[in-house]
Write an enzyme that holds these catalytic residues in place. Sequence first.
Site, PDB file in Angstrom:
ATOM      1  CE  LYS A  72      43.823  36.713  40.752  1.00  0.00           C
ATOM      2  NZ  LYS A  72      44.108  35.402  40.110  1.00  0.00           N
ATOM      3  NE  ARG A  86      38.856  38.035  35.275  1.00  0.00           N
ATOM      4  CZ  ARG A  86      39.739  39.029  35.141  1.00  0.00           C
ATOM      5  NH1 ARG A  86      39.322  40.285  35.138  1.00  0.00           N
ATOM      6  NH2 ARG A  86      41.024  38.773  35.004  1.00  0.00           N
TER       7      ARG A  86
END
Length: 299
Positions: A166, A236
């Site tokens: 990100k 994840r």
Amino acid sequence: MDEAIRRFIEHLAVAGRSPHTLAAYRADIELLENMMQAKSARDATAAELRKALAKLHAQGLSSRSLARRLSSWRQFYHWLQRNGEREDNPAAGLYAPKRDKLLPKALPVDGTAALLDRIEGESELDARDRAIFELVYSCGLRLSETVALNLDDVDFSDSLLRIRGKGGKERLVPIGAEAMLRLRTWLGERSAGMDEPALFLGRHGHRLGGRQVEKRLRDWAIKTGAGQHVHPHMLRHSFASHMLQSSGDLRAVQELLGHANLSSTQIYTALDFQHLAKVYDGAHPRARKRGKPDDENKS
């Protein structure tokens, strides 16, 4: 509609707010107006706003919805204050009840292993799927990070993966032995789109999309008995959960996941990569060793 509310909505319209936004502001403030009964919303006190929030909360309104309504009220009073129609903003010091924190869903270690080990088949797509999901679990990848990977993001000599996270931030994460094996197998069978830089390709030789990855994992989860609600981000979450269970090193896991903050009150803490690699090798269930074969194929 109260005159002050009407003028506030007109102000927002002139500022270019969308019809949807205007309707939301109007509904939120008119709701308060109705709750005030004989008194105008423009004259409400902080205590009255707090009482209104409590009533809505008791009626079952979600924390997210309460926060949105309070934000609308706060903007309304800010506008009144700026125009000299109020001396204070009664909503300024109020906060909606905290949102209920939903714990991320993670598979147990044996459940994760069972899912990954049962992704079988001899086709090129089967080899690709095994590589994708082993890599997601091995490196704690986000779905967006997974489909953005290119061939040159894999360092085969040192078993490392370069990830663009990100905000364009890059991080290096070790790749476990099982994931490296699956990656090499996939690249050995990757016949289509040889000029395509993407690491993972679809049927027609182009970069694989996120929805395709989600569907493939969902299909495999159902086929292997893991359930129909397994999604890539669950792998994840499983990575993070299993690493913390094994190592207890929260800051190392923060680095591996690419999180900017350890918590809402702590700033980003960088760790030496050698320490991260040591924690990773000693803790990750499927990375007991990261071999360096002599006949590395970096293509």
